[in-house]
Design a protein around this motif. Structure first.
Motif, PDB file in Angstrom:
ATOM      1  N   TYR A   1      47.865  27.232  45.410  1.00  0.00           N
ATOM      2  CA  TYR A   1      47.705  28.020  44.194  1.00  0.00           C
ATOM      3  C   TYR A   1      48.232  27.213  43.014  1.00  0.00           C
ATOM      4  CZ  TYR A   1      46.784  32.106  47.107  1.00  0.00           C
ATOM      5  OH  TYR A   1      46.244  32.985  48.013  1.00  0.00           O
TER       6      TYR A   1
ATOM      7  N   GLU B   1      40.638  37.158  47.157  1.00  0.00           N
ATOM      8  CA  GLU B   1      40.518  37.310  45.697  1.00  0.00           C
ATOM      9  C   GLU B   1      41.556  38.279  45.154  1.00  0.00           C
ATOM     10  OE1 GLU B   1      38.652  35.505  43.600  1.00  0.00           O
ATOM     11  OE2 GLU B   1      38.251  34.351  45.429  1.00  0.00           O
TER      12      GLU B   1
ATOM     13  N   LYS C   1      44.760  36.368  44.704  1.00  0.00           N
ATOM     14  CA  LYS C   1      44.697  35.547  43.496  1.00  0.00           C
ATOM     15  C   LYS C   1      44.900  36.390  42.244  1.00  0.00           C
ATOM     16  CE  LYS C   1      41.593  31.998  45.361  1.00  0.00           C
ATOM     17  NZ  LYS C   1      40.232  31.404  45.256  1.00  0.00           N
TER      18      LYS C   1
ATOM     19  N   TYR D   1      47.797  35.622  39.559  1.00  0.00           N
ATOM     20  CA  TYR D   1      47.457  35.100  38.228  1.00  0.00           C
ATOM     21  C   TYR D   1      47.471  36.170  37.143  1.00  0.00           C
ATOM     22  CZ  TYR D   1      46.037  30.920  40.809  1.00  0.00           C
ATOM     23  OH  TYR D   1      46.021  29.812  41.614  1.00  0.00           O
TER      24      TYR D   1
END
Length: 377
Positions: free
Chosen positions: A10, A328, A331, A335
């Motif tokens: 990441y 997803e 993530k 983020y």
């Protein structure tokens, strides 16, 4: 020189940590609900831990196992007291894989047999015998595949009985809560019958507590939820709060001999100082009580979210299963919401392995973010 590219990374660069948070080079704060694979047990940069390591390295960081090291005895005695594993013996090493490697080797020495029984979706490490007992063909090289390992289904007691009665099995190794595999558990009846069958068939029962140990399951060890007596217990991850340390607890019926096991760095002075501080904090802050309190609160909130199809695990070793792959979603949580979570071999499972110091406010923060992230899908 380039790094050997074996990790998908990441785009986050933590440079410091405090409690349940880590901070990147831009001072962005991330809530750490994964603890670096369940390693951070008492929180990042806990002051007692920092002082223990600092103080020890100023005096003596390392010497070999050829000399007396009272810190090893102190660690063993504290571990016996808190774990309740009375009269077990402690052998110290450096990692979970090394712990399981030594556990399997010791079982083979003791029984003079060589085959191992392990279970589907199990993960026991990446060294030779440990990885051979791991249910992932992608990480087993031909040199590892020479080991004699039989992989069975959890809860298939008839298959276990059939294999043990062949007389060549030195060990049955099992995670009482599977980690990397996806938080699967067998029934109490299965675990307890395996324990009995092992004892009947001169086979050692190995409890892999590398990830589930040190209070994470709501008891000191996950096997303590059941009526079983493992011959060997492997430990690592949360044992050192980030300092590399592992070990095996060995039943008093197994006799030690000079040279039987060995390690250069295992049980070094720094590792023992780190390990002692972790046990002291777990005791002083009553962290196993906190695990059970926060776990109940987490489960209560998780049950209100319709997208969660199944909740798996115990204590603060938890998994949220969805009807879609969670890559997803992880993530997005990192983020967009600055929250670390974990994945598993089960691609639909989100793993939650926070420091044992986590509080209700942190759980609230996670579920608020999760609800928003799911609504955006």
């Amino acid at each position: 020189m380039p790094l050997f590219n074996v990790y998908p990374l990441y785009d986050v660069t933590p440079v410091s940590g405090k409690g349940v948070y880590v901070y990147d080079e831009k001072y962005t704060e991330y809530l750490d609900l994964y603890g670096g694979h369940a390693v951070i047990s008492i929180g990042h940069a806990h002051p007692k831990y920092v002082e223990a390591v600092r103080s020890q390295v100023e005096k003596l960081g390392f010497y070999s196992n050829a000399i007396q090291n009272p810190l090893q005895t102190q660690l063993a005695n504290k571990l016996e007291t808190l774990s309740g594993c009375k009269d077990y013996q402690l052998f110290l090493c450096n990692s979970g894989a090394e712990a399981n490697e030594n556990a399997l080797k010791l079982a083979s020495f003791k029984t003079e047999k060589s085959r191992v029984i392990a279970f589907k979706n199990g993960f026991h490490g990446r060294t030779s015998a440990a990885v051979a007992a791991t249910d992932n063909k992608n990480i087993i090289a031909p040199i590892n595949a020479q080991q004699k390992v039989t992989i069975l289904d959890l809860n298939d007691i008839d298959a276990v009985k059939t294999e043990l009665e062949k007389g060549d099995v030195c060990a049955v190794i099992v995670e009482f809560i599977q980690g990397v595999g996806g938080l699967d558990e067998a029934t109490a009846e299965f675990f307890e019958q395996v324990d009995v069958l092992c004892k009947i068939n001169n086979t050692l029962f190995i409890a892999d507590e590398v990830q589930s140990g040190y209070g994470r399951s709501g008891k000191f060890f996950a096997f303590q939820h059941y009526n079983v007596t493992p011959d060997i217990i492997s430990i690592a991850k949360g044992m050192g709060n980030g300092f590399p340390i592992g070990g095996i607890l060995i039943h008093p019926s197994i006799e030690a001999k000079f040279g039987m096991l060995g390690t250069t760095f295992g049980g070094n002075h720094l590792a023992c100082a780190a390990g002692l501080s972790v046990l002291e904090v777990i005791e002083e802050q009553e962290l196993i009580n906190n695990v059970n309190e926060i776990s109940c609160y987490f489960l209560k909130l998780a049950k209100t979210i319709p997208q969660i199809k199944k909740i798996k695990g115990k204590g603060l070793m938890l998994g949220l299963e969805f009807d879609f792959e969670v890559g997803e979603l992880r993530k997005k949580l990192i983020y967009d919401y600055q929250i670390f979570t974990g994945g598993a071999m089960n691609k639909k499972l989100l793993r939650i392995l926070p420091p044992l110091t986590v509080k209700k406010d942190h759980i609230n923060q996670f579920f608020e973010a999760l609800v928003d992230a799911l609504d955006e899908n």
